[in-house]
Enzyme design. Structure first.
Site, PDB file in Angstrom:
ATOM      1  N   LYS A 166      41.323 -71.089 104.761  1.00  0.00           N
ATOM      2  CA  LYS A 166      40.256 -71.269 103.773  1.00  0.00           C
ATOM      3  C   LYS A 166      40.590 -70.469 102.513  1.00  0.00           C
ATOM      4  CE  LYS A 166      36.267 -71.698 106.928  1.00  0.00           C
ATOM      5  NZ  LYS A 166      35.767 -73.019 106.514  1.00  0.00           N
ATOM      6  N   ARG A 185      34.140 -77.989 116.412  1.00  0.00           N
ATOM      7  CA  ARG A 185      33.920 -79.183 117.240  1.00  0.00           C
ATOM      8  C   ARG A 185      34.878 -79.211 118.432  1.00  0.00           C
ATOM      9  NH1 ARG A 185      35.089 -83.076 112.229  1.00  0.00           N
ATOM     10  NH2 ARG A 185      34.196 -81.270 111.181  1.00  0.00           N
TER      11      ARG A 185
HETATM   12  N1  BES Z   1      32.640 -72.913 109.921  1.00  0.00           N
HETATM   13  C1  BES Z   1      32.964 -74.002 109.082  1.00  0.00           C
HETATM   14  C2  BES Z   1      31.760 -74.711 108.512  1.00  0.00           C
HETATM   15  C3  BES Z   1      30.928 -73.963 107.516  1.00  0.00           C
HETATM   16  C4  BES Z   1      31.427 -73.652 106.271  1.00  0.00           C
HETATM   17  C5  BES Z   1      29.603 -73.672 107.826  1.00  0.00           C
HETATM   18  C6  BES Z   1      30.631 -73.019 105.353  1.00  0.00           C
HETATM   19  C7  BES Z   1      28.820 -73.046 106.906  1.00  0.00           C
HETATM   20  C8  BES Z   1      29.324 -72.711 105.672  1.00  0.00           C
HETATM   21  C9  BES Z   1      33.756 -75.063 109.868  1.00  0.00           C
HETATM   22  O1  BES Z   1      34.549 -74.610 110.876  1.00  0.00           O
HETATM   23  C10 BES Z   1      34.613 -75.782 108.870  1.00  0.00           C
HETATM   24  O2  BES Z   1      35.430 -75.141 108.274  1.00  0.00           O
HETATM   25  N2  BES Z   1      34.383 -77.065 108.698  1.00  0.00           N
HETATM   26  C11 BES Z   1      35.094 -77.849 107.760  1.00  0.00           C
HETATM   27  C12 BES Z   1      35.446 -79.142 108.406  1.00  0.00           C
HETATM   28  C13 BES Z   1      36.475 -79.949 107.651  1.00  0.00           C
HETATM   29  C14 BES Z   1      37.824 -79.260 107.673  1.00  0.00           C
HETATM   30  C15 BES Z   1      36.594 -81.320 108.295  1.00  0.00           C
HETATM   31  C16 BES Z   1      34.188 -78.092 106.561  1.00  0.00           C
HETATM   32  O3  BES Z   1      32.983 -78.240 106.724  1.00  0.00           O
HETATM   33  O4  BES Z   1      34.708 -78.085 105.435  1.00  0.00           O
HETATM   34 ZN    ZN Z   2      36.498 -74.027 110.222  1.00  0.00          ZN
END
Ligand code: BES
Ligand code: ZN
Ligand code: ZN
Length: 465
Positions: A243, A317
């Site tokens: 990230k 997931r």
């Molecule tokens: N933990 C994050 C989701 C998240 C991000 C929740 C910011 C609350 C605030 C999750 O694991 C994630 O990174 N999801 C990605 C999925 C994508 C790579 C398909 C997302 O939501 O961008």
């Molecule tokens: Zn993630």
């Protein structure tokens, strides 16, 4: 932990300062009946009961009473007393007319602080503010809801360095001990064999922060089996699909789903709901190392479906998939899961409204009406079958991230759905577990969003009364 039970006590005629709660509609009549000194003070503060949470102190000799504005004096919100509980001097208080009811929750939580990491504790010289209630039978319920909320806040606020999978396990063991529940933890070789997705996501973490599946079981054999699953990503760096800094900053909270699940489990056990409870918390750190799982890897899930890793940041997931599979194997008759699953849910609904996905309309309706009843808002979103296509993989059964970023929280929910059989009632909550801005009784930081709504729905479905 704040001792909430000392802050809400049965009214046996103890001397207490009155809190007058007035709203726009009741203000004029109320003011007419006040002595001239009160009216002068109210006018001096330009208090008109229109701005929420405003209050005025009304001197009574050497002591005082309080008048405070609320939105609806006939139906108090859980938060309408929170600012008073934060602001007033120590002592004993009671609402002048009626009972605090659900507003007792805000009174209690208004006095909770997360100060584990402050060398100077928050205003230790300010003593407790105690609220009297004539509803003695409801004291325990308010105290438990406050404790469950504080548990979520404290766990989420704790930095990742101090709360890894092992500490999450310890938190589950604490609850189990308190309520006489059984705990089983799968780790190491058994995790690699039995829960390949959980093991893969946690593979890059150091040994001290090794991935594991934490299970808690409680209740009588013949009672309906319910499974509660929570995403326990103790830190989400994104993995090799790292990230950016801004997106990583709050990712200590990525175990928020686990905290929600644990809090709900605690409420169920404290209330002795007649259910056989199965709590499942896959606990991992989504880290970066030469052992990290990679984009393009294909992993055979516990269920047998081959999953191609499209993005290592879609890790929640994956760990939930194996945990859901186990819940189903063990005969869950109802499954609830909580997860800080997608940024997309926040784009769609903002920080205060968790996205609810439910496999059955009846269960959805029950959760939605309970959410309104206990003022714990959430919003239903569709499990939209046609979008399942976006999860196709060229060479495996499915990919872990969708081909398009659109409807990201729906495609994430559709991914989970692959692991829950048709016919099993299932509710999935994509929650933020965080407040970006403080609200009365709800400081900035970790928070429970949806736990009270789900608990009310369970009470309605399984409760004794
Ligand atoms: N933990 C994050 C989701 C998240 C991000 C929740 C910011 C609350 C605030 C999750 O694991 C994630 O990174 N999801 C990605 C999925 C994508 C790579 C398909 C997302 O939501 O961008
Ligand atoms: Zn993630
Ligand atoms: Zn995550």
């Amino acid at each position: 932990m704040t001792d909430f039970s000392s802050l809400l006590v049965a009214d046996r005629g103890q001397s207490a300062r009155s809190i007058h709660l007035v709203d726009k509609a009741s203000f004029d009549d109320w003011a007419k009946g006040r002595p001239p000194e009160d009216r002068a003070l109210i006018a001096a503060h330009r208090f008109d009961a229109k701005s929420d949470f405003a209050f005025v102190i009304l001197p009574r000799g050497a002591d005082f009473e309080v008048v405070s504005a609320v939105k609806n004096a006939a139906e108090l919100s859980p938060w309408c007393l929170a600012k008073l509980a934060e602001s007033l001097a120590e002592g004993t208080y009671k609402v002048a007319v009626g009972e605090p009811g659900r507003a007792a929750l805000g009174w209690l939580l208004g006095q909770h602080r997360f100060d584990a990491f402050r060398s100077k504790k928050d205003q230790p010289e300010r003593g407790a503010r105690v609220l009297l209630t004539g509803d003695a039978a409801k004291i325990d319920e308010s105290v438990r809801l406050a404790e469950a909320t504080a548990l979520v806040r404290d766990l989420v606020n704790t930095p990742a360095a101090d709360l890894g999978p092992a500490e999450l396990e310890a938190a589950v063991r604490d609850e189990a001990k308190r309520f006489g529940a059984q705990v089983r933890v799968v780790a190491g070789e058994a995790l690699t064999k039995g829960y390949p997705l959980i093991a893969a996501v946690g593979a890059a973490a150091t040994d001290a922060r090794a991935p594991r599946l934490i299970e808690l079981e409680w209740g009588k054999d013949g009672d309906p089996r319910i499974a509660i699953v929570g995403k326990g990503v103790c830190f989400d760096s994104g993995g090799l699909d790292l990230k950016p800094a801004a997106g990583m900053r709050l990712m200590k909270k990525d175990m928020g789903g686990a905290a929600h699940a644990l809090a709900l489990a605690r409420l169920i056990m404290a209330e002795k709901l007649p259910v056989r409870l199965h709590l499942l918390i896959p606990a991992v750190e989504n880290a970066v190392s030469d052992e990290a799982y990679r984009p393009g890897d294909i992993i055979k899930s516990r269920k047998g479906l081959f999953i191609e890793i499209d993005n290592t940041d879609a890790e929640g997931r994956l760990i939930l998939a194996d945990a859901l599979t186990k819940a189903v194997e063990d005969g869950a008759e109802l499954i609830m899961d909580f997860a800080t699953l997608t940024g997309a849910a926040r784009i769609a609904l903002g920080p205060d409204l968790p996205a609810l996905f439910v496999s059955e309309d009846e269960l959805a309706g029950a959760i939605e009406s309970c959410a309104r009843g206990v003022v714990d808002p959430l919003w239903r979103m569709p499990l939209w079958e046609p979008y399942d296509e976006m999860l196709k993989s060229d060479i495996a059964d499915a990919a872990n991230a969708a081909s398009s970023p659109m409807a990201g929280c729906i495609t994430a929910a559709m991914f989970l759905k692959k692991f829950v059989p048709d016919g099993t009632p299932w509710a999935h909550l994509d929650t933020y577990a965080w407040r970006d801005a403080a609200k009365s009784g709800r400081p900035k930081g970790g928070d429970a969003l949806g736990v009270r709504a789900f608990f009310a729905a369970l009470q309605q479905r399984f409760g004794n009364g």
